[in-house]
Design a protein around this motif. Structure first.
Motif, PDB file in Angstrom:
ATOM      1  N   CYS A  87      10.471 -85.224  -1.933  1.00 34.24           N
ATOM      2  CA  CYS A  87       9.376 -84.817  -2.816  1.00 34.24           C
ATOM      3  C   CYS A  87       9.792 -83.606  -3.654  1.00 34.24           C
ATOM      4  O   CYS A  87      10.660 -82.834  -3.266  1.00 34.24           O
TER       5      CYS A  87
ATOM      6  N   HIS B  41       8.783 -83.422   4.184  1.00 36.32           N
ATOM      7  CA  HIS B  41       7.394 -83.369   4.676  1.00 36.32           C
ATOM      8  C   HIS B  41       6.658 -84.679   4.418  1.00 36.32           C
ATOM      9  O   HIS B  41       5.447 -84.748   4.521  1.00 36.32           O
TER      10      HIS B  41
ATOM     11  N   CYS C 118       2.496 -87.724   1.259  1.00 35.91           N
ATOM     12  CA  CYS C 118       2.337 -86.696   0.222  1.00 35.91           C
ATOM     13  C   CYS C 118       2.138 -87.289  -1.171  1.00 35.91           C
ATOM     14  O   CYS C 118       1.064 -87.199  -1.731  1.00 35.91           O
TER      15      CYS C 118
HETATM   16 ZN    ZN Z   1       5.240 -83.426  -1.239  1.00 33.78          ZN
END
Ligand code: ZN
Ligand code: ZN
Length: 361
Positions: free
Chosen positions: A38, A59, A162
């Motif tokens: 990300c 994450h 996410c």
């Molecule tokens: Zn992220």
């Protein structure tokens, strides 16, 4: 187990053996199946941020429960889960009022909630946002795992943690875009594409994607953009006005985190429209806008943290929408990497070559 450890920002991560402790009370040990890569990981690699080093980044994780600590009844070994990042305690003021994305365990909260450390030789290593998914395994509080069906591919599931949920939540939970609305999306990376496909899902009539790269704008069309603007060669505000009856759009989403594009997001909405800031800006960035204009235009300027998502409620909904063919997850994955290729995954992300790169284990 092996993990990618970041010792010095802006230098390659080192893939090496680390020691992961067994899960303690209320904790779950997970063998990761996949981890998305990300922009927030990249930001903590490239910028001097609040996070402490050394650290295992990552994450956006999904995997299989290997073992559980004392007192855990929510999941059992063999269960498939998505990991919610950022340690939602489930007990603070914000968690109790349905805003776990604002969860702020105070200094008295259990250490496990503030993030945890693992060992690499003689050194303690932080797990980024309590996850550290650039590793073969992780241990997280059971409150942060969301069980999913075993049929869901883990690479697709990891993105829900996410990128997908942030875009989906920005549209459906923060802005609450209604059918027929006009929407501008500034920045068409992994999260921006999810803003676009979520706007399409709720029935937005005009979805105008803005980016500087034509290959990303082409991808934006595949995810539901009805119009595209190349900010390098076109006047974004003028083009949006042209496409929205001269008034501006009902909603705009800034998915980059730059003052200039946040100001642009505010500029492209109509009177009474809503501009939503999704992008992660640097700590010292400031945005200027005309104060009298804010009152006169009755515009709404809104921030959103992780799409205002409640992982336990919203992750299963997103997975269901994927199963029903209404949200694209597999199509987001433009490249798969081995853990050893994590530095190459960062290069490809920064170069804008991928919608999402995914590390598969
Ligand atoms: Zn992220
Ligand atoms: Zn909380």
């Amino acid at each position: 187990m092996r993990a990618a450890v970041l010792y010095k920002r802006r230098e390659p991560m080192v893939v090496q053996e680390v020691e992961l402790p067994a899960p303690g009370p209320g904790e779950v040990s997970i063998k990761l199946g996949a981890s998305g890569v990300c922009h927030s990981d990249y930001a903590h690699w490239s910028r001097d941020t609040w996070s402490e080093l050394p650290m295992v980044l990552g994450h956006e994780g999904a995997g299989v429960v290997e073992s559980v600590g004392p007192g855990v009844t929510k999941v059992k070994p063999g269960d498939h889960v998505i990991i919610a990042f950022g340690n939602k305690c489930g007990e603070c003021y914000f968690c109790l009022r349905g805003q776990p994305y604002l969860c702020t365990p105070g200094p008295d909260a259990p250490a496990a909630l503030r993030g945890r450390k693992i060992r690499a030789g003689s050194e303690s290593v932080w797990q980024f946002l309590g996850v550290g998914s650039f590793a073969e395994r992780t241990v997280v509080p059971a409150v942060n795992v969301v069980p999913i069906a075993k049929e869901i591919p883990l690479a697709a599931a990891s993105l829900v943690a996410c990128g997908v949920s942030t875009g989906f939540g920005a549209v459906t939970k923060a802005a609450k875009v209604e059918a027929g609305a006009s929407v501008v999306v500034i920045g068409t990376g992994g999260v921006g594409l999810n803003v676009i496909q979520s706007a399409a899902l709720v029935g937005a009539s005009r979805i105008i994607a803005v980016d500087l790269l034509d290959n990303k704008l082409e991808l934006a069309r595949q995810f539901g953009a009805t119009h595209t603007i190349n900010g390098k060669t076109q006047d974004v505000v003028a083009e949006v006005r042209k496409l929205t009856g001269g008034f501006g759009a009902d909603y705009s989403f800034e998915v980059i985190g730059l003052p200039v594009t946040i100001a642009q997001a505010y500029e492209v909405i109509r009177r009474g429209g809503t501009a939503v800031v999704v992008g992660v800006a640097t700590e010292d960035a400031e945005v200027k806008f005309n104060a009298a204009g804010l009152m006169r235009t009755a515009k709404i300027l809104m921030g959103t943290q992780a799409g205002n998502i409640q992982p336990q409620v919203d992750f299963p909904k997103i997975v269901d929408l994927y199963v029903a063919g209404k949200l694209k997850l597999d199509e987001l994955i433009s490249r798969r990497f081995a853990l050893d290729e994590v530095n190459e995954a960062f290069r490809a992300l920064h170069a804008g070559e991928v919608a999402r790169g995914v590390i598969v284990y």
